[in-house]
Design a protein around this motif. Structure first.
Motif, short mmCIF file in Angstrom:
data_model
loop_
_atom_site.label_atom_id
_atom_site.label_comp_id
_atom_site.label_asym_id
_atom_site.label_seq_id
_atom_site.Cartn_x
_atom_site.Cartn_y
_atom_site.Cartn_z
N ILE A 13 0.84 -1.20 0.00
CA ILE A 13 0.00 0.00 0.00
C ILE A 13 0.87 1.25 0.00
O ILE A 13 0.63 2.19 -0.75
CB ILE A 13 -0.92 0.02 1.24
N TRP A 31 2.93 6.56 -1.58
CA TRP A 31 1.75 5.71 -1.76
C TRP A 31 1.99 4.85 -2.99
O TRP A 31 2.32 5.36 -4.06
CB TRP A 31 0.49 6.54 -1.97
N ASN A 33 -0.19 1.62 -3.66
CA ASN A 33 -1.54 1.18 -4.03
C ASN A 33 -2.54 1.64 -2.96
O ASN A 33 -3.04 0.83 -2.18
CB ASN A 33 -1.60 -0.35 -4.14
N PRO A 34 -2.85 2.93 -2.91
CA PRO A 34 -3.72 3.43 -1.84
C PRO A 34 -5.14 2.86 -1.88
O PRO A 34 -5.83 2.87 -0.87
CB PRO A 34 -3.73 4.94 -2.04
N ASN A 35 -5.55 2.33 -3.01
CA ASN A 35 -6.90 1.73 -3.09
C ASN A 35 -7.03 0.48 -2.23
O ASN A 35 -8.14 0.03 -1.95
CB ASN A 35 -7.27 1.42 -4.53
N ALA A 37 -5.74 0.36 0.86
CA ALA A 37 -5.64 0.81 2.25
C ALA A 37 -7.00 0.67 2.94
O ALA A 37 -8.04 0.63 2.27
CB ALA A 37 -5.18 2.26 2.30
N ILE A 39 -10.39 1.72 4.58
CA ILE A 39 -11.26 2.76 4.02
C ILE A 39 -11.06 4.12 4.66
O ILE A 39 -11.09 5.14 3.96
CB ILE A 39 -12.75 2.32 4.07
N LYS A 42 -7.92 5.52 3.04
CA LYS A 42 -8.17 5.86 1.63
C LYS A 42 -9.01 7.12 1.52
O LYS A 42 -8.72 8.00 0.72
CB LYS A 42 -8.88 4.71 0.92
N ASN A 43 -10.04 7.25 2.35
CA ASN A 43 -10.87 8.45 2.33
C ASN A 43 -10.06 9.69 2.68
O ASN A 43 -10.29 10.76 2.12
CB ASN A 43 -12.04 8.31 3.30
N ILE A 45 -6.99 10.22 2.00
CA ILE A 45 -6.16 10.57 0.84
C ILE A 45 -7.02 11.31 -0.18
O ILE A 45 -6.59 12.31 -0.76
CB ILE A 45 -5.55 9.30 0.20
N ASP A 46 -8.23 10.83 -0.39
CA ASP A 46 -9.13 11.42 -1.39
C ASP A 46 -9.63 12.80 -0.98
O ASP A 46 -9.86 13.65 -1.82
CB ASP A 46 -10.32 10.49 -1.64
N PRO A 52 -3.88 11.96 6.16
CA PRO A 52 -3.65 10.51 6.03
C PRO A 52 -2.74 9.94 7.12
O PRO A 52 -2.97 8.83 7.59
CB PRO A 52 -3.02 10.35 4.66
#
Length: 78
Positions: A13, A31, A33-35, A37, A39, A42-43, A45-46, A52
């Motif tokens: 990740i 990062w 593969n943050p997808n 991580a 939830i 991941k949220n 990061i978004d 984070p």
């Protein structure tokens, strides 16, 4: 301080810096593969208004083995 690969099973990740004495992450170097991580991380990061690193430490501090898990005593043997 030591660098670690934060993984979800076999998927990397992120590359992180962790201080075992403090039981805390002090930085996220990259990062990968943050997808993959958790939830909440991941949220964070978004959503630019969340931190984070703070979410990673919160997630880590709340991890543990549930008391109802089968063979718990075998898992806790050092």
């Amino acid at each position: 301080m030591a660098k670690y690969l934060l993984k979800n099973k076999d998927t990397v990740i992120a590359i992180v810096n962790f201080v075992p004495e403090a039981n805390a992450f002090i930085s996220i170097d990259e990062w990968i593969n943050p997808n993959f991580a958790p939830i909440t991380i991941k949220n964070s990061i978004d959503k630019k208004y969340l931190n984070p690193l703070k979410e990673l430490n919160n997630w880590y501090q709340n991890r543990g083995i549930p008391q109802y898990r089968d063979e718990l005593n075998d898992l806790l043997v050092v």
